[in-house]
Structure formats: C-alpha cells, structure tokens
Design an enzyme around this catalytic site. Structure first.
Site, PDB file in Angstrom:
ATOM      1  N   CYS A  41       0.814  -1.216   0.000  1.00  0.00           N
ATOM      2  CA  CYS A  41       0.000   0.000   0.000  1.00  0.00           C
ATOM      3  C   CYS A  41       0.850   1.271   0.000  1.00  0.00           C
ATOM      4  O   CYS A  41       0.713   2.130  -0.861  1.00  0.00           O
ATOM      5  CB  CYS A  41      -0.931   0.005   1.210  1.00  0.00           C
ATOM      6  N   THR A 143       0.541 -10.706   5.614  1.00  0.00           N
ATOM      7  CA  THR A 143       1.468 -10.620   4.477  1.00  0.00           C
ATOM      8  C   THR A 143       0.838 -10.045   3.212  1.00  0.00           C
ATOM      9  O   THR A 143       1.515  -9.896   2.196  1.00  0.00           O
ATOM     10  CB  THR A 143       2.046 -12.013   4.178  1.00  0.00           C
ATOM     11  N   GLY A 185      -6.708  -1.179 -12.897  1.00  0.00           N
ATOM     12  CA  GLY A 185      -6.545  -0.911 -14.317  1.00  0.00           C
ATOM     13  C   GLY A 185      -7.086   0.451 -14.717  1.00  0.00           C
ATOM     14  O   GLY A 185      -6.451   1.192 -15.481  1.00  0.00           O
ATOM     15  N   LEU A 186      -8.267   0.803 -14.201  1.00  0.00           N
ATOM     16  CA  LEU A 186      -8.879   2.081 -14.568  1.00  0.00           C
ATOM     17  C   LEU A 186      -8.164   3.260 -13.917  1.00  0.00           C
ATOM     18  O   LEU A 186      -8.048   4.335 -14.522  1.00  0.00           O
ATOM     19  CB  LEU A 186     -10.360   2.080 -14.206  1.00  0.00           C
ATOM     20  N   MET A 318     -10.136  -6.992  -0.626  1.00  0.00           N
ATOM     21  CA  MET A 318      -8.716  -6.681  -0.452  1.00  0.00           C
ATOM     22  C   MET A 318      -8.534  -5.162  -0.427  1.00  0.00           C
ATOM     23  O   MET A 318      -8.158  -4.535  -1.417  1.00  0.00           O
ATOM     24  CB  MET A 318      -7.899  -7.318  -1.576  1.00  0.00           C
ATOM     25  N   HIS A 444     -24.820  24.513   2.844  1.00  0.00           N
ATOM     26  CA  HIS A 444     -25.077  24.943   1.463  1.00  0.00           C
ATOM     27  C   HIS A 444     -24.121  26.070   1.093  1.00  0.00           C
ATOM     28  O   HIS A 444     -23.923  26.982   1.876  1.00  0.00           O
ATOM     29  CB  HIS A 444     -26.518  25.427   1.319  1.00  0.00           C
TER      30      HIS A 444
END
Length: 465
Positions: A41, A143, A185-186, A318, A444
């Site tokens: 990460c 892990t 991927g995106l 995950m 607002h």
C-alpha cells in the site's frame, strides 16, 4: 527474545495491528523483508498511485478545464521526472512515518522473511541467509497480496508491467493496453491517459468494475469513453509477444471467434490480486487454507491456536482500510478486549475522475438476496456547488429497506465521492435510515447536499429536481 505478539508483514494491516497491540501494553515485533515498512500500500500501491492520480489530474485541468473559469494558461508542459519525484517523496514521508511510529511505540522491526515453525515460533531469515528463531505467545499473519499473473505472459516491468511497473514508467507510452477493467486498471489507465497515452482496456467480462453497482458502472464507462478510453469488453488476451518497438497482444472474444492483434508500447496486466501465503510454513504448521486464503474464525484465529491472520490473506475485500480495522480488532482481542469489524459498512473507492465510492449492498446483490428495497437518486447536474466548480458528472444513489427504511447501500459517482461516502458509512454503522440522512442538515452550497437529496428521493420528496 520472547514477545507477546509477532506480526508477519508491515502493510496497513500489520503495522496498525502492531501499534494497537503496543498501545495496549503488549511486547511486539514485526517481521518485514522490504527495505522500508508499509507494505504494498505505502510503497507500490495506494499511496504512490494517488500521488500520480492527483498530479495527472492537475495536469489535465491545466490543459483543458481552467479556461472556462477565466484562468488562462499556456498549454502545460509535462515534467514526468518531477511528477515521479513528487510520488517518491510522498512514499518516503509515509514509510518514514511508520518507522517513527515503531520507535515511538517500542516495536521491534525484525528484518527478513518470516516463516512459522510452529505455534509460538517464527524463523526469521535475514538478507544474508542467516536465520534466527523468535518466540511469541501469538503470531499474526499480515502478508497481504501480490499481483495476479496472466497465464503465459511474462511481466518484465518494462513493456509488460504490473501495477508496480506502471507507477514508474520512464516515459509516457503512446499506446497503452490495460488488461482488466477493475479498480487498478482504470486508475492507472487514467494516469497515463491524462498524460497523453492512447488507452485501450481489454476485459474478460461484459462490463467494467464488476463488483460495483451496475447502473453506476455503465454510466461511468460512458464518461471514460468521453475522456478517450477505448474498451474491448467480453475479450481476453490470449498471447503477448515482444515487437520491434513495444509489444503485440492477440485478443480473442471470450466466447470464441476471430482474434484481433493490438500493438502498444506498454501492456499493463491488472487482472486482480491474490493472497501472499508462499513460504510462510503454513502447510507444515497445519494452518487450514481455502482457495489460497487462510481460514480464520470470527476472532481472526486460524485452526492452530495462537496463529491469527488479517487483511488480504483472509476472506473479504482486499482493501487497506479493511486490513487496518482487522488489525485493530485482532490486537484488542489478543489484549483481552472485544475487537469487532462490521463487514457490512466497509467503503470502497475508485480514485478516477470522477471518483466512485460505495458502501453496503448494490442493487444486483439486493435483488439476488430477494430483499425489497427503495431507491433514491440525485444527479450532480442539479447541485449548485457542482455547477460552480464545473464538476457535474455523476450522481448519488441511496438504497433503503422497503419496510424499515434502513440504509442498505450507498453509491456515489462524482467529484470528491471518496470523502462524501464517509457520512453514509457512519449512518450505516448506527443502523440509520434514509429519513435520518434526509433530515440531517447539510451545509449549502456543498457537493454533499446531493447525498441528502438522494436520501430524500427514497421517499420521492427531493427538492431540487
């Protein structure tokens, strides 16, 4: 030295578990083989990708979105080396922060690879090959996960890359093929598309973002196509070959048919992640596994007393924050407290532009479960703050139980969705209703007013549409 707890892995699950256990008075060590703490990460995942996503979004705005606001700039020039330095500096600040927290909480970092010898015993193999045996009352496996490989395709992190290589390309590829239309991927496709790549996404399924709400994914695909993405859905990559300059991919329809040949400078393989459980000694220790995951009970303990597991190696999404919550809960359980994770209220975010954020059930899941529900939707085109910022793409969807009005799911596509989803998560943690959300005063003008309006729309009383 004997420890109360040894954690194997220093990602978000592992280091958070270690810190919480130390706060509760346990003597803790963490085994980490990497040169820095933080796991995937912090080093090659969430943090560096968000640094590049933000930087590339600023580049895109400077080139295309500022003039209508009266900010006239020359066409921006990309300094990729400086952008990569920003990414690396961001990573360094985070991993150094974890190292500081280890010292602050008196946590020992045992550098090397961890292997469970038996309950209460872990062998640490250092970089030079030497081994030491450490003892602990409890062992937590944290892990994480590794990239899933595409069969028959070798990842060299140069022309055929995983998410790791895609974070450090030395130049912008003219053509990029992304294999997999999931979150990774995106997101990474978005980075390089903004910086100038021609991006084609190949996906085996007939839709993008397969775990997200279907309506939201369909509208999001249209937005990505407007941004320049090309999609080959219901297709698979059968073969990848090195070409004179770059790579060639043979792409076939998932249901069979004539193949296509696509050429690109770089192919990104982003078909998911798999639990990292190799060489941990789990089989020898008798730890039960199922479909590559470590089997645990509701208290994160495996079938072997004293051995626990959290994060990507066990069931569930995950996600780094899911691992963190499990790490805290496991540490509290080990310290004699009552740790708990509410798996029905774990948010997920896609950090594209616009962002997509969700929590709870999708419409597809509710239908499959036979749950009667009501839907409230509100578009950002009707939101004053969104108009003022020219961020009107997307909408909010609230799903509530037809009988009790309890919120069962919330889905947001729009600018800042990752921040807005938090109030829906809090609401669901307290078992709140759409009525509760609708009657909560929102400042607002804010983007979050769309969340309130969507909650009002559950009872067909939205004001601004």
């Amino acid at each position: 030295m004997a420890y109360d707890l040894i954690v194997i892995g220093s990602g978000p699950g592992g280091y958070v578990c270690a810190i919480r256990a130390a706060q509760l008075g346990l003597k803790v060590a963490v085994i980490e083989k990497g040169k820095t703490l933080g796991g995937t990460c912090l080093n090659i995942g969430c943090i560096p990708s968000k640094a590049l996503l933000y930087a590339s979004e600023i580049f895109e705005e400077a080139g295309h979105a500022m003039a209508p606001l009266g900010v006239v700039v020359n066409p921006p020039k990309l300094d990729l080396a400086a952008m990569m330095k920003h990414k690396d500096d961001t990573v360094a600040a985070n991993v150094n922060g974890v190292a500081f927290l280890f010292k602050k909480n008196k946590i020992d970092w045992l550098k090397g690879e961890g292997r469970i010898a038996a309950a209460g015993k872990v062998i640490v193999k250092a970089e030079d090959g030497s081994e030491t045996t450490e003892e602990a009352k409890a062992i937590v496996i944290a892990t994480g996960s590794d990239v899933t490989r595409l069969p028959g395709v070798e990842i060299d992190e140069k022309t055929v890359v995983s998410s790791t290589g895609a974070l450090s390309l030395p130049k912008v590829p003219k053509k990029l093929i992304v294999v997999g239309a999931g979150v990774i991927g995106l997101e990474l496709g978005s980075v390089w598309r903004r910086l100038g790549s021609d991006v084609t996404v190949v996906e085996f399924l007939d839709r993008i973002l397969p775990t997200n709400d279907g309506e939201m994914a369909k509208q999001f695909q249209r937005l990505l196509e407007k941004q320049g993405f090309k999609f080959l859905l219901s297709h698979k990559v059968a073969k990848v070959e090195k070409a004179a300059s770059g790579v060639k991919a043979t792409v076939e329809p998932a249901s069979g048919g004539d193949a296509l040949t696509l050429e690109a400078d770089v192919i990104l393989v982003a078909i998911g992640r798999r639990p990292f459980t190799q060489n941990l000694g789990l089989e020898a220790a008798g730890v039960a596994m199922e479909r590559g995951q470590v089997v645990v009970d509701d208290h994160f303990q495996t079938n072997v007393p004293g051995i626990y597991a959290i994060g990507d190696v066990i069931r569930g999404p995950m996600l780094a924050h899911k691992a963190e919550d499990e790490g805290i809960a496991a540490a509290e359980i080990l310290a004699g407290q009552a740790g708990h994770v509410n798996y029905g209220a774990i948010p997920a975010v896609v950090y594209t532009s616009p962002e997509i954020a969700s929590v709870g059930k999708t419409e597809e899941e509710l239908k499959a479960e036979g749950v009667a529900y009501k839907v409230g939707k509100f578009p950002f085109t009707a939101n004053g703050r969104a108009r003022a910022m020219r961020h009107t793409d997307g909408f909010v969807k609230i799903l509530a139980d037809a009988q009790t009005d309890r919120v069962l799911g919330a889905h947001i596509m729009g600018f800042g969705a990752g921040e807005m989803i938090a109030e829906c998560v809090v609401l669901m943690e307290f078992g709140g209703s759409a009525e509760d959300l609708a009657r909560t005063c929102h400042a607002h003008p804010t983007m979050s007013e769309a969340v309130k309006e969507a909650a009002m729309a559950v009872d067909k009383r939205s004001i601004h549409i």
